[in-house]
Design a protein around this motif. Structure first.
Motif, PDB file in Angstrom:
ATOM      1  N   LYS A  39     -23.095 -11.620 -49.084  1.00 52.56           N
ATOM      2  CA  LYS A  39     -22.215 -11.045 -48.060  1.00 52.56           C
ATOM      3  C   LYS A  39     -22.596  -9.605 -47.746  1.00 52.56           C
ATOM      4  CE  LYS A  39     -18.210 -13.964 -48.948  1.00 52.56           C
ATOM      5  NZ  LYS A  39     -16.822 -14.027 -49.442  1.00 52.56           N
ATOM      6  N   ALA A  40     -22.943  -8.834 -48.757  1.00 52.62           N
ATOM      7  CA  ALA A  40     -23.354  -7.445 -48.534  1.00 52.62           C
ATOM      8  C   ALA A  40     -24.635  -7.387 -47.710  1.00 52.62           C
ATOM      9  CB  ALA A  40     -23.537  -6.722 -49.861  1.00 52.62           C
ATOM     10  N   TYR A  41     -25.574  -8.280 -47.979  1.00 53.56           N
ATOM     11  CA  TYR A  41     -26.814  -8.313 -47.197  1.00 53.56           C
ATOM     12  C   TYR A  41     -26.556  -8.759 -45.757  1.00 53.56           C
ATOM     13  CZ  TYR A  41     -29.919  -7.375 -51.139  1.00 53.56           C
ATOM     14  OH  TYR A  41     -30.578  -6.790 -52.190  1.00 53.56           O
ATOM     15  N   ILE A  42     -25.632  -9.676 -45.554  1.00 49.68           N
ATOM     16  CA  ILE A  42     -25.299 -10.115 -44.196  1.00 49.68           C
ATOM     17  C   ILE A  42     -24.648  -8.972 -43.419  1.00 49.68           C
ATOM     18  CG2 ILE A  42     -23.854 -11.676 -42.819  1.00 49.68           C
ATOM     19  CD1 ILE A  42     -24.440 -13.832 -45.000  1.00 49.68           C
ATOM     20  N   VAL A  43     -23.749  -8.228 -44.068  1.00 47.68           N
ATOM     21  CA  VAL A  43     -23.145  -7.054 -43.429  1.00 47.68           C
ATOM     22  C   VAL A  43     -24.230  -6.052 -43.058  1.00 47.68           C
ATOM     23  CG1 VAL A  43     -21.659  -5.036 -43.828  1.00 47.68           C
ATOM     24  CG2 VAL A  43     -20.864  -7.316 -44.464  1.00 47.68           C
ATOM     25  N   ALA A  44     -25.168  -5.829 -43.966  1.00 46.95           N
ATOM     26  CA  ALA A  44     -26.269  -4.898 -43.697  1.00 46.95           C
ATOM     27  C   ALA A  44     -27.131  -5.406 -42.539  1.00 46.95           C
ATOM     28  CB  ALA A  44     -27.112  -4.700 -44.947  1.00 46.95           C
ATOM     29  N   ALA A  45     -27.383  -6.713 -42.491  1.00 51.75           N
ATOM     30  CA  ALA A  45     -28.164  -7.296 -41.396  1.00 51.75           C
ATOM     31  C   ALA A  45     -27.470  -7.052 -40.058  1.00 51.75           C
ATOM     32  CB  ALA A  45     -28.356  -8.795 -41.620  1.00 51.75           C
ATOM     33  N   HIS A  46     -26.168  -7.252 -40.042  1.00 49.74           N
ATOM     34  CA  HIS A  46     -25.375  -7.009 -38.833  1.00 49.74           C
ATOM     35  C   HIS A  46     -25.526  -5.559 -38.389  1.00 49.74           C
ATOM     36  CE1 HIS A  46     -21.631  -6.005 -36.682  1.00 49.74           C
ATOM     37  NE2 HIS A  46     -21.694  -7.238 -36.210  1.00 49.74           N
ATOM     38  N   LYS A  47     -25.431  -4.632 -39.337  1.00 56.30           N
ATOM     39  CA  LYS A  47     -25.544  -3.201 -39.015  1.00 56.30           C
ATOM     40  C   LYS A  47     -26.936  -2.845 -38.513  1.00 56.30           C
ATOM     41  CE  LYS A  47     -21.915  -1.537 -42.070  1.00 56.30           C
ATOM     42  NZ  LYS A  47     -21.579  -0.773 -43.272  1.00 56.30           N
ATOM     43  N   ILE A  48     -27.963  -3.424 -39.123  1.00 53.06           N
ATOM     44  CA  ILE A  48     -29.342  -3.157 -38.687  1.00 53.06           C
ATOM     45  C   ILE A  48     -29.528  -3.593 -37.239  1.00 53.06           C
ATOM     46  CG2 ILE A  48     -31.762  -3.851 -38.973  1.00 53.06           C
ATOM     47  CD1 ILE A  48     -31.132  -4.059 -42.031  1.00 53.06           C
ATOM     48  N   ILE A  49     -29.122  -4.812 -36.944  1.00 53.50           N
ATOM     49  CA  ILE A  49     -29.310  -5.345 -35.586  1.00 53.50           C
ATOM     50  C   ILE A  49     -28.426  -4.599 -34.592  1.00 53.50           C
ATOM     51  CG2 ILE A  49     -29.086  -7.384 -34.111  1.00 53.50           C
ATOM     52  CD1 ILE A  49     -31.510  -7.393 -36.093  1.00 53.50           C
ATOM     53  N   ALA A  50     -27.178  -4.347 -34.932  1.00 56.64           N
ATOM     54  CA  ALA A  50     -26.283  -3.599 -34.036  1.00 56.64           C
ATOM     55  C   ALA A  50     -26.843  -2.207 -33.764  1.00 56.64           C
ATOM     56  CB  ALA A  50     -24.883  -3.509 -34.635  1.00 56.64           C
ATOM     57  N   GLY A  51     -27.442  -1.601 -34.774  1.00 59.34           N
ATOM     58  CA  GLY A  51     -28.008  -0.263 -34.629  1.00 59.34           C
ATOM     59  C   GLY A  51     -29.198  -0.208 -33.695  1.00 59.34           C
ATOM     60  N   LYS A  52     -29.816  -1.356 -33.434  1.00 55.62           N
ATOM     61  CA  LYS A  52     -30.968  -1.400 -32.527  1.00 55.62           C
ATOM     62  C   LYS A  52     -30.552  -1.611 -31.068  1.00 55.62           C
ATOM     63  CE  LYS A  52     -34.194  -2.902 -36.002  1.00 55.62           C
ATOM     64  NZ  LYS A  52     -35.585  -3.294 -36.084  1.00 55.62           N
ATOM     65  N   LEU A  53     -29.279  -1.888 -30.856  1.00 54.05           N
ATOM     66  CA  LEU A  53     -28.783  -2.050 -29.488  1.00 54.05           C
ATOM     67  C   LEU A  53     -28.708  -0.687 -28.809  1.00 54.05           C
ATOM     68  CD1 LEU A  53     -25.838  -4.516 -30.224  1.00 54.05           C
ATOM     69  CD2 LEU A  53     -28.122  -5.097 -29.379  1.00 54.05           C
ATOM     70  N   THR A  54     -28.710  -0.693 -27.503  1.00 52.21           N
ATOM     71  CA  THR A  54     -28.573   0.568 -26.779  1.00 52.21           C
ATOM     72  C   THR A  54     -27.186   1.148 -27.010  1.00 52.21           C
ATOM     73  OG1 THR A  54     -27.702  -0.482 -24.786  1.00 52.21           O
ATOM     74  CG2 THR A  54     -30.116  -0.263 -24.941  1.00 52.21           C
ATOM     75  N   LYS A  55     -27.061   2.448 -26.801  1.00 51.54           N
ATOM     76  CA  LYS A  55     -25.741   3.083 -26.948  1.00 51.54           C
ATOM     77  C   LYS A  55     -24.738   2.428 -26.014  1.00 51.54           C
ATOM     78  CE  LYS A  55     -26.940   7.655 -28.616  1.00 51.54           C
ATOM     79  NZ  LYS A  55     -26.767   9.092 -28.456  1.00 51.54           N
ATOM     80  N   LYS A  56     -25.185   2.123 -24.803  1.00 51.34           N
ATOM     81  CA  LYS A  56     -24.302   1.492 -23.821  1.00 51.34           C
ATOM     82  C   LYS A  56     -23.815   0.131 -24.335  1.00 51.34           C
ATOM     83  CE  LYS A  56     -24.137  -0.237 -19.115  1.00 51.34           C
ATOM     84  NZ  LYS A  56     -24.878  -0.560 -17.913  1.00 51.34           N
ATOM     85  N   ALA A  57     -24.731  -0.667 -24.862  1.00 54.11           N
ATOM     86  CA  ALA A  57     -24.359  -1.990 -25.372  1.00 54.11           C
ATOM     87  C   ALA A  57     -23.403  -1.858 -26.565  1.00 54.11           C
ATOM     88  CB  ALA A  57     -25.603  -2.765 -25.774  1.00 54.11           C
ATOM     89  N   ARG A  58     -23.694  -0.935 -27.479  1.00 59.37           N
ATOM     90  CA  ARG A  58     -22.801  -0.740 -28.628  1.00 59.37           C
ATOM     91  C   ARG A  58     -21.412  -0.334 -28.166  1.00 59.37           C
ATOM     92  NH1 ARG A  58     -27.372   1.867 -30.863  1.00 59.37           N
ATOM     93  NH2 ARG A  58     -26.370   3.893 -30.712  1.00 59.37           N
ATOM     94  N   LYS A  59     -21.345   0.535 -27.175  1.00 61.97           N
ATOM     95  CA  LYS A  59     -20.048   0.992 -26.663  1.00 61.97           C
ATOM     96  C   LYS A  59     -19.295  -0.197 -26.031  1.00 61.97           C
ATOM     97  CE  LYS A  59     -17.827   4.424 -23.773  1.00 61.97           C
ATOM     98  NZ  LYS A  59     -17.992   5.556 -22.849  1.00 61.97           N
ATOM     99  N   GLU A  60     -19.999  -0.993 -25.232  1.00 65.14           N
ATOM    100  CA  GLU A  60     -19.370  -2.139 -24.586  1.00 65.14           C
ATOM    101  C   GLU A  60     -18.848  -3.155 -25.608  1.00 65.14           C
ATOM    102  OE1 GLU A  60     -22.413  -3.598 -21.964  1.00 65.14           O
ATOM    103  OE2 GLU A  60     -22.023  -2.042 -20.457  1.00 65.14           O
ATOM    104  N   LEU A  61     -19.521  -3.242 -26.740  1.00 64.50           N
ATOM    105  CA  LEU A  61     -19.104  -4.174 -27.783  1.00 64.50           C
ATOM    106  C   LEU A  61     -18.085  -3.581 -28.755  1.00 64.50           C
ATOM    107  CD1 LEU A  61     -22.615  -5.685 -28.605  1.00 64.50           C
ATOM    108  CD2 LEU A  61     -20.697  -6.869 -27.490  1.00 64.50           C
ATOM    109  N   GLY A  62     -17.757  -2.314 -28.552  1.00 63.12           N
ATOM    110  CA  GLY A  62     -16.812  -1.646 -29.432  1.00 63.12           C
ATOM    111  C   GLY A  62     -17.451  -1.218 -30.740  1.00 63.12           C
ATOM    112  N   LEU A  63     -18.763  -1.043 -30.729  1.00 63.38           N
ATOM    113  CA  LEU A  63     -19.492  -0.661 -31.941  1.00 63.38           C
ATOM    114  C   LEU A  63     -19.991   0.780 -31.895  1.00 63.38           C
ATOM    115  CD1 LEU A  63     -21.702  -3.869 -32.209  1.00 63.38           C
ATOM    116  CD2 LEU A  63     -19.679  -3.333 -33.571  1.00 63.38           C
ATOM    117  N   ALA A  64     -19.558   1.520 -30.897  1.00 68.44           N
ATOM    118  CA  ALA A  64     -20.036   2.898 -30.735  1.00 68.44           C
ATOM    119  C   ALA A  64     -19.666   3.734 -31.955  1.00 68.44           C
ATOM    120  CB  ALA A  64     -19.441   3.520 -29.478  1.00 68.44           C
ATOM    121  N   ASP A  65     -20.548   4.663 -32.275  1.00 67.44           N
ATOM    122  CA  ASP A  65     -20.360   5.535 -33.445  1.00 67.44           C
ATOM    123  C   ASP A  65     -19.139   6.399 -33.335  1.00 67.44           C
ATOM    124  OD1 ASP A  65     -22.689   4.422 -34.369  1.00 67.44           O
ATOM    125  OD2 ASP A  65     -23.932   6.002 -33.529  1.00 67.44           O
TER     126      ASP A  65
END
Length: 119
Positions: A93-119
């Motif tokens: 589960k910890a590795y899956i959470v990390a995988a999610h963060k790695i992939i989300a972190g590669k999205l554009t700022k605009k995409a992260r914001k639209e998905l509610g993942l903005a920093d």
């Protein structure tokens, strides 16, 4: 972790989407990009879970019994569990959470914001 448990866990991560593809593989994405897969690849009836990981995690995990470089995805630092229990559920589960963060972190700022993942 069973496939059902895998699906429930991945569904609880933010901004995920789920598709079934590649012959009944359970594929989880964030922002349209895959971060984890549960499938029956190759010979055998047992499930296999694959996920994206960091360079360091990749180097460590592929040395562990029951873990291999993921077929077709190893060059992108993906690993695959060859057998159930190769990782304790808590670690998986910890590795899956990390995988999610790695992939989300590669999205554009605009995409992260639209998905509610903005920093």
């Amino acid at each position: 972790m069973t496939r059902d448990e895998f699906d429930v866990f991945c569904s609880e991560l933010p901004a995920t989407s789920h598709v079934i593809q590649w012959g009944n593989a359970s594929v989880w994405k964030v922002g349209g990009k895959i971060f984890a897969i549960c499938s029956r690849w190759g010979d055998g009836d047992h499930q296999r879970i694959g996920f994206k990981c960091s360079d360091i995690s990749y180097a460590l995990l592929i040395q562990q019994e029951g873990m291999i470089p993921a077929p077709y995805l190893a060059r992108a630092k993906w690993v695959q569990m060859e057998r159930a229990g190769a990782l304790p559920d808590q670690d998986l589960k910890a590795y899956i959470v990390a995988a999610h963060k790695i992939i989300a972190g590669k999205l554009t700022k605009k995409a992260r914001k639209e998905l509610g993942l903005a920093d």
